[in-house]
Design an enzyme around this catalytic site. Structure first.
Site, PDB file in Angstrom:
ATOM      1  N   GLY A   1       4.097   3.464  59.271  1.00 32.96           N
ATOM      2  CA  GLY A   1       4.938   3.473  58.090  1.00 32.96           C
ATOM      3  C   GLY A   1       4.596   2.319  57.163  1.00 32.96           C
ATOM      4  O   GLY A   1       3.457   2.159  56.737  1.00 32.96           O
ATOM      5  N   ASP A   2       5.606   1.499  56.851  1.00 37.95           N
ATOM      6  CA  ASP A   2       5.385   0.338  55.988  1.00 37.95           C
ATOM      7  C   ASP A   2       5.473  -0.964  56.778  1.00 37.95           C
ATOM      8  O   ASP A   2       5.814  -2.006  56.228  1.00 37.95           O
ATOM      9  CB  ASP A   2       6.391   0.331  54.829  1.00 37.95           C
ATOM     10  CG  ASP A   2       7.844   0.273  55.296  1.00 37.95           C
ATOM     11  OD1 ASP A   2       8.075   0.364  56.526  1.00 37.95           O
ATOM     12  OD2 ASP A   2       8.739   0.137  54.452  1.00 37.95           O
ATOM     13  N   GLU A   3       5.156  -0.897  58.060  1.00 38.94           N
ATOM     14  CA  GLU A   3       5.166  -2.089  58.916  1.00 38.94           C
ATOM     15  C   GLU A   3       3.739  -2.549  59.214  1.00 38.94           C
ATOM     16  O   GLU A   3       2.871  -1.739  59.559  1.00 38.94           O
ATOM     17  CB  GLU A   3       5.882  -1.810  60.245  1.00 38.94           C
ATOM     18  CG  GLU A   3       7.393  -1.874  60.146  1.00 38.94           C
ATOM     19  CD  GLU A   3       8.044  -1.918  61.520  1.00 38.94           C
ATOM     20  OE1 GLU A   3       9.204  -2.352  61.619  1.00 38.94           O
ATOM     21  OE2 GLU A   3       7.393  -1.506  62.504  1.00 38.94           O
TER      22      GLU A   3
END
Length: 318
Positions: A226-228
């Site tokens: 994801g956005d990690e």
């Protein structure tokens, strides 16, 4: 009564004498082979296949290590193997140098990947070294390994790559202090919702590149999903240094990203952990960093939940 040899058996009577046979094998075998004098490491015999791997001007194994072996870590491993084998000269007649992969630069300037193996005959005062060129096999393997350990979208590492890199660092030096930063992008979801996933993907690529440009060469950036993101920081000095890098990356992530003439402002929440202070394995360190990240997110003044784009003619900010 003499009987003809059965299928698969060797007729030793038809073989040349051992000296001639050994000379033939030594000169014809397509694997680099050398005979080394133990007293001064002098290469006293080398076959044609070895000349394709290393420069003929290399006269000793010490020269080979210092001048032809291009990887410093491999040099240290090679020297350590030789020192250990010599230390056992009084205890055993032969010592084995187990397989070691070396990057050797030849006279033509090409670097070949070779598998080295050797036997040291202490009483005879010689060693026989084998240098098998495995360049094609190893390069194909490294390419496959890179694909397996790389995040397809951003080009940084993935979770498998992180595990592999962690294992390498611990194996190299289990006493070092290793830092890990867990990074969660804030205000990313509205970008996907407003501008579409293609724009969101471009933002992730730009920020991944930005992270790589703002860390040391020895550090390792990964996309966890994801956005990690995460950053592995080998051989770090202290928690103060970890916090300094954290603050630098926070500032880096807060700079606008321009995609398709749209200026997008994001921010990040970052938490950190240290080995061995915060845990003895990567999973524990990551949990510690994750808790630290959410603690920092909770204690940060209320963040804006939507991105405020403005038009711009600029290209994505690196």
């Amino acid at each position: 009564m003499n009987t003809a040899p059965q299928l698969g058996e060797i007729d030793f009577n038809s073989l040349p004498d051992l000296g001639t046979l050994g000379q033939t094998l030594f000169s014809k075998v397509p694997i680099g082979t050398v005979v080394v004098r133990l007293s001064d490491h002098q290469i006293i015999l080398r076959n044609p296949a070895f000349s394709l791997i290393a420069d003929d001007r290399i006269e000793t194994i010490v020269d080979l290590i210092d001048r032809s072996c291009v990887d410093l870590k491999q040099q240290e491993q090679f020297r350590a193997q030789i020192a250990h084998a010599r230390s056992r000269a009084d205890l055993e007649e032969t010592s084995e140098l187990s397989g070691l992969v070396l990057d050797i630069k030849g006279a033509d300037g090409k670097v070949r990947i070779v598998q080295h193996y050797a036997l040291m005959f202490h009483k005879m005062g010689i060693a026989i070294g084998i240098f098998h060129d495995i360049s094609d096999i190893k390069r194909k393997y490294r390419a496959l390994q890179k694909d397996a350990f790389t995040d397809e979208l951003t080009g940084v590492g993935n979770r498998r790559g992180l595990m592999e890199r962690w294992s390498e660092e611990i194996e190299d030096d289990p006493t070092q202090t290793i830092g890990f930063l867990m990074i969660d992008l804030d205000r990313f979801k509205p970008i996907n919702d407003t501008y579409g996933h293609a724009t969101g993907d471009n933002v992730l690529r730009a920020l991944a590149l930005r992270l790589r440009k703002n860390i040391r060469k020895s550090d390792y950036v990964v996309r966890l999903g994801g956005d990690e993101f995460g950053v592995l920081l080998p051989d770090i000095e202290s928690r103060t240094m970890l916090d300094t890098i954290r603050n630098k990356l926070l500032a880096t992530l807060s700079r606008p990203v321009v995609v398709n003439n749209i200026k997008l402002t994001l921010s990040g929440s970052i938490g950190g952990g240290l080995y061995p202070e915060d845990g003895k394995d990567l999973a524990t360190i990551m949990v510690h960093a994750d808790h630290s990240m959410y603690s920092n997110k909770k204690n940060t003044p209320a963040r804006k939940r939507s991105s405020k784009p403005t038009t711009s003619s600029k290209e994505p900010t690196p």
